[in-house]
Design a protein around this motif. Structure first.
Motif, PDB file in Angstrom:
ATOM      1  N   HIS A 183      79.328   3.967-107.933  1.00  0.00           N
ATOM      2  CA  HIS A 183      78.676   5.221-107.571  1.00  0.00           C
ATOM      3  C   HIS A 183      78.922   5.492-106.093  1.00  0.00           C
ATOM      4  N   VAL A 184      78.685   6.730-105.702  1.00  0.00           N
ATOM      5  CA  VAL A 184      78.824   7.129-104.302  1.00  0.00           C
ATOM      6  C   VAL A 184      77.527   7.789-103.878  1.00  0.00           C
ATOM      7  N   THR A 185      77.012   7.382-102.728  1.00  0.00           N
ATOM      8  CA  THR A 185      75.815   8.015-102.168  1.00  0.00           C
ATOM      9  C   THR A 185      76.211   8.932-101.023  1.00  0.00           C
ATOM     10  N   ILE A 186      75.605  10.120-101.000  1.00  0.00           N
ATOM     11  CA  ILE A 186      75.818  11.078 -99.917  1.00  0.00           C
ATOM     12  C   ILE A 186      74.462  11.344 -99.271  1.00  0.00           C
ATOM     13  N   VAL A 187      74.341  11.120 -97.967  1.00  0.00           N
ATOM     14  CA  VAL A 187      73.087  11.409 -97.271  1.00  0.00           C
ATOM     15  C   VAL A 187      73.321  12.539 -96.266  1.00  0.00           C
ATOM     16  N   HIS A 188      72.301  13.399 -96.145  1.00  0.00           N
ATOM     17  CA  HIS A 188      72.393  14.558 -95.245  1.00  0.00           C
ATOM     18  C   HIS A 188      70.971  15.084 -95.049  1.00  0.00           C
ATOM     19  N   PRO A 189      70.648  15.621 -93.875  1.00  0.00           N
ATOM     20  CA  PRO A 189      69.295  16.172 -93.684  1.00  0.00           C
ATOM     21  C   PRO A 189      68.930  17.264 -94.676  1.00  0.00           C
ATOM     22  N   GLU A 190      69.917  18.007 -95.185  1.00  0.00           N
ATOM     23  CA  GLU A 190      69.660  19.100 -96.119  1.00  0.00           C
ATOM     24  C   GLU A 190      70.164  18.730 -97.512  1.00  0.00           C
ATOM     25  N   ILE A 191      69.283  18.774 -98.509  1.00  0.00           N
ATOM     26  CA  ILE A 191      69.637  18.345 -99.859  1.00  0.00           C
ATOM     27  C   ILE A 191      70.752  19.209-100.453  1.00  0.00           C
ATOM     28  N   ASN A 192      70.750  20.516-100.202  1.00  0.00           N
ATOM     29  CA  ASN A 192      71.786  21.373-100.772  1.00  0.00           C
ATOM     30  C   ASN A 192      73.152  21.084-100.158  1.00  0.00           C
ATOM     31  N   GLN A 193      73.165  20.718 -98.883  1.00  0.00           N
ATOM     32  CA  GLN A 193      74.424  20.348 -98.248  1.00  0.00           C
ATOM     33  C   GLN A 193      74.926  19.010 -98.801  1.00  0.00           C
ATOM     34  N   ALA A 194      73.981  18.092 -99.029  1.00  0.00           N
ATOM     35  CA  ALA A 194      74.358  16.810 -99.636  1.00  0.00           C
ATOM     36  C   ALA A 194      74.962  17.033-101.018  1.00  0.00           C
ATOM     37  N   ARG A 195      74.395  17.974-101.772  1.00  0.00           N
ATOM     38  CA  ARG A 195      74.911  18.277-103.114  1.00  0.00           C
ATOM     39  C   ARG A 195      76.316  18.886-103.037  1.00  0.00           C
ATOM     40  N   ALA A 196      76.564  19.700-102.032  1.00  0.00           N
ATOM     41  CA  ALA A 196      77.886  20.299-101.874  1.00  0.00           C
ATOM     42  C   ALA A 196      78.930  19.228-101.556  1.00  0.00           C
ATOM     43  N   ILE A 197      78.571  18.280-100.702  1.00  0.00           N
ATOM     44  CA  ILE A 197      79.492  17.184-100.380  1.00  0.00           C
ATOM     45  C   ILE A 197      79.714  16.320-101.616  1.00  0.00           C
TER      46      ILE A 197
END
Length: 384
Positions: free
Chosen positions: A357-371
């Motif tokens: 699996h790959v984890t993406i972390v970002h302050p904004e959840i929608n931006q994390a989803r885009a990545i």
């Protein structure tokens, strides 16, 4: 109880990727671990103190393994519960308990448990075998459409099928099953609850799950879920009541439907670390894997809050590929900020097999989803 750098042995039934990630934390704490798995090259083999090959459903194998540990836990539900019950009588601390696991192993028993404890779940009917279900459909006792679920041994989308017409039943196995009402839902959610033997409880933020339409596997997990706070609290309360009803010790992942009417219904539960909690490794103060170890050893629970928003992307084998695995374009996703791949160590890929699996972390959840979408479109799990 002394468990750090001591002779206290923790046994894990199952040596797959969940066991491997549990072992990251037992190694961090210098806790002695023993693992039993039928695969001599299971992912957990590299990280435990002692590894044993054996059938998890065989009474004698599980009992003999369990006799030599102090605390016994699981990373897969399909284990011999009669052996667990006997080990409990021998004084081994078994979490989840044999009684809890026996209920959860069978989806029909699990659903009846929710009814008996007044926990919200979709309406269902239990059938002993497929011919009984066919007759119920033929005589219009069982309305179409519905969700067919095998009572036992279903996982990762297997053992589940939406039945829209009577001919859909022809390809199903002749096993005990349930026919569950098709719930019109807006989102699929999950809440992970941790409980210790002393009764300390921790609850993780609600996550939102997006499923692959064909494989019926989780494709993305988003935390926090993109739902109003009042609905998040409602989901947390259902999960807490469910864990309390089971008197559960360890982690309990409660999968939920958020209906069109904003009701929360239990789909099913997993009494162990779960796919819906993988993002906690990078996004939470305490990962689900460390929390499970803390819980079963009756240690103080860690903080369950998010440090940052997180999205998990499952890495599964591409269709049309089977054989020695290659992670195509993995170097490209490593260039992205906030992206961490986890490779499970399975050498052979096949269509839809979970390989990492790959984890993406970002302050904004929608931006994390885009990545996460970019990651999904870039990396491909193929064969040589």
């Amino acid at each position: 109880m002394h468990v750090f750098s001591s002779q206290h042995k923790v046994g894990i039934l199952g040596g797959g990727q969940l066991g491997k990630m549990l072992l990251y934390n037992t190694r961090k704490f210098d806790i002695h671990t023993c693992v039993l798995d039928p695969n001599p090259e299971a992912p957990s083999k590299i990280a435990c103190n002692a590894f044993f090959v054996g059938d998890l459903m065989d009474y004698d194998t599980v009992f003999e393994f369990g006799k030599n540990v102090d605390t016994l836990t699981i990373e897969i539900e399909n284990v011999n519960v009669d052996a667990l019950s006997a080990l409990e009588k021998e004084g081994v601390k078994v979490y989840p308990s044999a009684e809890t696991l026996a209920t959860i192993q069978n989806k029909a028993k699990q659903k009846l448990f929710y009814v008996d404890h007044q926990l919200p779940t979709a309406e269902f009917t239990r059938y002993a075998y497929i011919e009984e279900l066919k007759r119920a459909v033929e005589h219009k006792v069982q309305a179409l459409p519905f969700v067919w679920k095998s009572a036992q041994f279903g996982y990762d989308g297997k053992g589940v099928k939406i039945v829209r017409k009577s001919s859909d039943l022809d390809e199903l196995p002749n096993v005990e099953c349930i026919a569950e009402a098709l719930v019109p839902f807006k989102k699929e959610l999950a809440v992970t609850v941790a409980r210790t033997p002393n009764g300390e409880v921790g609850v993780y933020p609600v996550v939102e799950m997006e499923f692959h339409p064909e494989a019926n596997q989780v494709e993305y997990v988003l935390c926090p879920a993109r739902i109003p706070e009042n609905l998040a609290k409602k989901a947390e309360l259902v999960a807490l009541k469910t864990a309390a009803a089971f008197h559960h010790v360890g982690l309990l992942a409660v999968e939920l439907f958020l209906t069109e009417n904003d009701d929360i219904l239990i789909n099913e539960v997993a009494p162990r670390p779960h796919n819906s909690g993988h993002q906690t490794i990078e996004a939470s103060y305490t990962s689900q894997f460390e929390q499970h170890i803390r819980a079963i050893l009756n240690l103080p629970l860690g903080e369950t809050k998010n440090k940052v928003s997180g999205v998990m992307v499952n890495l599964v084998g591409e269709e049309g590929h089977q054989g020695e695995v290659v992670y195509k374009n993995i170097e490209e996703i490593l260039k992205l900020d906030g992206v961490t791949p986890h490779i499970y160590g399975k050498k052979e890929t096949r269509p839809f097999r979970k390989m990492g699996h790959v984890t993406i972390v970002h302050p904004e959840i929608n931006q994390a989803r885009a990545i996460a979408q970019q990651v999904k479109e870039t990396i491909k799990v193929i064969s040589k």
